[in-house]
Motif scaffolding. Structure first.
Motif, PDB file in Angstrom:
ATOM      1  N   ASP A 296       0.818  -1.220   0.000  1.00 53.99           N
ATOM      2  CA  ASP A 296       0.000   0.000   0.000  1.00 53.99           C
ATOM      3  C   ASP A 296       0.852   1.272   0.000  1.00 53.99           C
ATOM      4  OD1 ASP A 296       0.862   0.295   2.635  1.00 53.99           O
ATOM      5  OD2 ASP A 296      -0.975  -0.531   3.486  1.00 53.99           O
TER       6      ASP A 296
ATOM      7  N   ASP B  69       0.095   9.606   5.090  1.00 51.69           N
ATOM      8  CA  ASP B  69      -0.513   8.323   5.420  1.00 51.69           C
ATOM      9  C   ASP B  69      -0.232   7.348   4.271  1.00 51.69           C
ATOM     10  OD1 ASP B  69      -1.952   6.415   6.793  1.00 51.69           O
ATOM     11  OD2 ASP B  69      -3.799   7.606   6.935  1.00 51.69           O
TER      12      ASP B  69
ATOM     13  N   GLY C  70      -1.635   3.845   1.908  1.00 50.40           N
ATOM     14  CA  GLY C  70      -2.912   3.348   1.395  1.00 50.40           C
ATOM     15  C   GLY C  70      -3.431   2.248   2.297  1.00 50.40           C
ATOM     16  N   LYS C  71      -4.435   1.538   1.802  1.00 53.29           N
ATOM     17  CA  LYS C  71      -5.048   0.495   2.630  1.00 53.29           C
ATOM     18  C   LYS C  71      -5.074  -0.818   1.845  1.00 53.29           C
ATOM     19  CE  LYS C  71      -9.536   0.394   3.750  1.00 53.29           C
ATOM     20  NZ  LYS C  71     -10.790   1.057   4.084  1.00 53.29           N
ATOM     21  N   SER C  72      -4.590  -1.899   2.484  1.00 54.66           N
ATOM     22  CA  SER C  72      -4.702  -3.218   1.869  1.00 54.66           C
ATOM     23  C   SER C  72      -6.042  -3.808   2.282  1.00 54.66           C
ATOM     24  CB  SER C  72      -3.575  -4.132   2.356  1.00 54.66           C
ATOM     25  OG  SER C  72      -2.339  -3.610   1.931  1.00 54.66           O
ATOM     26  N   VAL C  73      -6.768  -4.326   1.302  1.00 56.06           N
ATOM     27  CA  VAL C  73      -8.095  -4.879   1.597  1.00 56.06           C
ATOM     28  C   VAL C  73      -8.012  -6.395   1.454  1.00 56.06           C
ATOM     29  CG1 VAL C  73     -10.539  -4.800   0.983  1.00 56.06           C
ATOM     30  CG2 VAL C  73      -9.099  -2.775   0.653  1.00 56.06           C
TER      31      VAL C  73
ATOM     32  N   VAL D  97      -5.701  -3.192  -3.133  1.00 55.02           N
ATOM     33  CA  VAL D  97      -5.124  -1.995  -2.526  1.00 55.02           C
ATOM     34  C   VAL D  97      -5.992  -0.786  -2.871  1.00 55.02           C
ATOM     35  CG1 VAL D  97      -3.138  -0.450  -2.531  1.00 55.02           C
ATOM     36  CG2 VAL D  97      -2.780  -2.918  -2.568  1.00 55.02           C
ATOM     37  N   ASP D  98      -6.317   0.003  -1.859  1.00 53.52           N
ATOM     38  CA  ASP D  98      -7.069   1.249  -2.048  1.00 53.52           C
ATOM     39  C   ASP D  98      -6.133   2.396  -1.674  1.00 53.52           C
ATOM     40  OD1 ASP D  98      -8.726   3.412  -2.019  1.00 53.52           O
ATOM     41  OD2 ASP D  98      -9.979   2.725  -0.328  1.00 53.52           O
TER      42      ASP D  98
ATOM     43  N   ARG E 199      -6.326   6.843   0.718  1.00 57.58           N
ATOM     44  CA  ARG E 199      -5.711   7.434   1.903  1.00 57.58           C
ATOM     45  C   ARG E 199      -4.226   7.752   1.690  1.00 57.58           C
ATOM     46  NH1 ARG E 199      -6.831   3.703   6.943  1.00 57.58           N
ATOM     47  NH2 ARG E 199      -4.650   3.246   6.544  1.00 57.58           N
TER      48      ARG E 199
ATOM     49  N   GLY F 214     -10.803   6.354  11.947  1.00 56.13           N
ATOM     50  CA  GLY F 214      -9.341   6.282  11.903  1.00 56.13           C
ATOM     51  C   GLY F 214      -8.659   7.637  11.803  1.00 56.13           C
TER      52      GLY F 214
ATOM     53  N   ASN G 238      -1.384   1.005  16.717  1.00 53.22           N
ATOM     54  CA  ASN G 238      -2.592   1.312  15.976  1.00 53.22           C
ATOM     55  C   ASN G 238      -3.913   1.060  16.694  1.00 53.22           C
ATOM     56  OD1 ASN G 238      -3.167   2.567  13.661  1.00 53.22           O
ATOM     57  ND2 ASN G 238      -3.234   0.712  12.398  1.00 53.22           N
TER      58      ASN G 238
END
Ligand code: ADP
Ligand code: MG
Length: 486
Positions: free
Chosen positions: A98, A140, A142-145, A155-156, A159, A203, A228
């Motif tokens: 990410d 920041d 990204g985000k792993s889905v 991956v999104d 963010r 978050g 976290n």
């Protein structure tokens, strides 16, 4: 400090102290990201808020967002911290799906904000100062889905590149309660400043919690870092569990290994994630794409001049101006809109302390029980103030006022109209009350005799008068008359 007892059975000598330091990540309120123009709104379709810079296309260059810098400076000023007129952006290198660039732009040796402090309000009304080590700006990731497909991870990058402020405290906290109160205060200050929305479920505010234990007065122990955490409740649970785990190891003659741990909310436990040996070597170096950040001192002063009244100042004013107890003042000052609501209720009231009690206990107590928010309440500040006016004028007692308040919540009506319609006006007419008292004295010779021996029994008569008047007799007048007649 809240010491924890060990298990040697000597409660005097066998105490442990918990030492906690927090690294808080606060998402900067800004429409655009730290180094790109992409949007930052929460909950957008995946990968719809990603610029070529965020996706790390070759040749793309970061451009600093002035708004994010301003927000960091404003936060630093709100934390009574040193503003560093020169700061440097570094690359923090690591590989993760990410993080398309293979590094995060952060600040390492030269952060934008240096040492500061936060006054923490504890539940018993006392306060403590917690020192801030630094605040730096960073991107920041990204985000792993992992839960959309059994075999693949998506991956999104929405963010990726959003501005964060990392706010690092010194190891000044001594219990889970203090850590919770610290985060609550920090969130309150950030919201007042308008620099972070403080929304932990989304978050926008999350914390890495460092915990160690020691005998009181001993040097600092080896710490573990719990990564976290995104709720104050989890932070408190994680600290309590982690301190107990460390004490158990030390009492069994073991040693604490410095490591990174994860909190499992389902089991209320922390578990090892990686040891110090496995810790990343980030190979920090100054980002060659970005010049050192130089701030104009006049601009910093302009930002300082625009700061709102912050919770500590408001609390002090509520104590001084309205005579509120420090704990009540802190409760009301914690949220800007709560504070404004209280002031609107107290405006023009003779007894602002009564207004404080009503706002905290009756108004918010009722909303909390119903799971409602202030905006849902049909009782506005003016209407509540109108109810308190009737108590102050002696038209209704505090007891009746609670019934009127209930009716106001149900109908949205005015206090005076409800009192009128239901005939709840307090009876202060001495003649009427005297007649009732005379009758009660005549009918209850036994209690009269007792009351003359033991003044406490007079309370029974007060109860009887109240019963006879459906609670509408003015208690002060009733007591006065009883004293005379008994
Ligand atoms: P790092 O840069 O490796 O994360 P720092 O020295 O910056 O380490 O500390 C990170 C956080 O850990 C800070 O919030 C600090 O207050 C806290 N901390 C440092 N030493 C201890 C300790 N012995 N016990 C608890 N917390 C600690
Ligand atoms: Mg750290």
């Amino acid at each position: 400090m809240t010491p924890i007892e060990g298990r040697t059975g000597d409660p005097e000598a066998d105490l442990w102290e918990t030492v906690i330091g927090l690294e808080v990540h606060a998402q900067v309120m800004s429409d655009a990201k730290l180094f790109s123009g992409a949007a930052t709104g929460f909950g957008a379709e995946p990968n719809t808020q990603v610029s070529l810079v965020d996706a790390a296309f070759p040749g793309m260059l970061p451009v600093i967002n002035r708004r994010c810098v301003e927000q960091a400076v404003r936060t630093g000023l709100g934390l009574n911290a040193q503003i560093n007129l020169r700061s440097v952006f570094d690359r923090k290198n690591y590989f993760y799906p990410d993080l398309p660039a293979g590094y995060q732009i952060s600040q390492y040796k030269d952060p934008i904000v240096g040492e500061g402090e936060v006054t923490v309000d504890l539940e018993n009304g006392e306060s403590r100062t917690v020192r801030i080590e630094r605040l730096h700006l960073e991107q920041d990731a990204g985000k792993s889905v992992h839960d959309m497909d059994p075999k693949r991870t998506f991956v999104d990058l929405n963010r990726a590149g959003v501005a964060l402020m990392e706010i690092v405290s010194k190891p000044d906290l001594r219990s889970a309660d203090e850590a919770g109160a610290y985060l609550a205060k920090l969130r309150s200050i950030l919201r007042y400043l308008g620099t972070c929305d403080g929304n932990m479920e989304q978050g926008s505010l999350r914390a890495d919690v460092n915990v160690s234990v020691r005998r009181p007065g001993a040097p600092l122990g080896t710490r573990c870092e719990i990564k976290n955490l995104n709720s104050i409740r989890f932070i408190r649970q994680a600290i309590e569990h982690e301190a107990r785990r460390q004490i158990d190891i030390l009492e069994d003659g073991g040693e604490i290994e410095q490591e990174t741990r994860l909190f499992d909310p389902g089991r209320g436990e922390t578990r090892a994630m990686r040891s110090k040996e496995e810790a990343h070597d980030y190979r920090y170096f100054p980002d060659p794409d970005l010049l050192p950040l130089e701030l104009d001192p006049d601009w910093v002063e302009e930002i300082r001049a625009g700061l709102p009244e912050l919770p500590d100042a408001k609390k002090a004013r509520f104590v001084g101006e309205y005579g509120l107890a420090p704990a009540d003042a802190a409760t009301l000052a914690a949220d800007r809109e709560d504070a404004d609501f209280f002031e609107a209720v107290a405006r023009g009231r003779k007894d602002p302390k009564l207004a404080g009690n009503w706002v905290i206990n009756e108004f918010y107590g009722r909303l909390n029980r119903a799971g409602q928010r202030r905006a849902d309440s049909p009782v506005t500040a003016e209407k509540l103030s109108g109810l308190l006016a009737l108590i102050e004028s002696g038209d209704i007692s505090g007891r009746i006022a609670k019934d009127v308040f209930d009716a106001m919540f149900e109908t949205g009506g005015d206090a005076a109209a409800i009192v009128e319609a239901k005939g709840l006006k307090q009876i202060s007419d001495t003649g009427a009350i005297e007649a009732i008292v005379d009758r009660l004295i005549a009918e209850n010779p036994k209690q009269v005799a007792q009351a003359r021996e033991q003044p406490k029994v007079a309370g029974w008569f007060v109860g009887q008068v109240m019963k006879a008047t459906k609670g509408q007799a003015n208690p002060a007048v009733v007591n006065e008359i009883l004293k005379k007649k008994l």
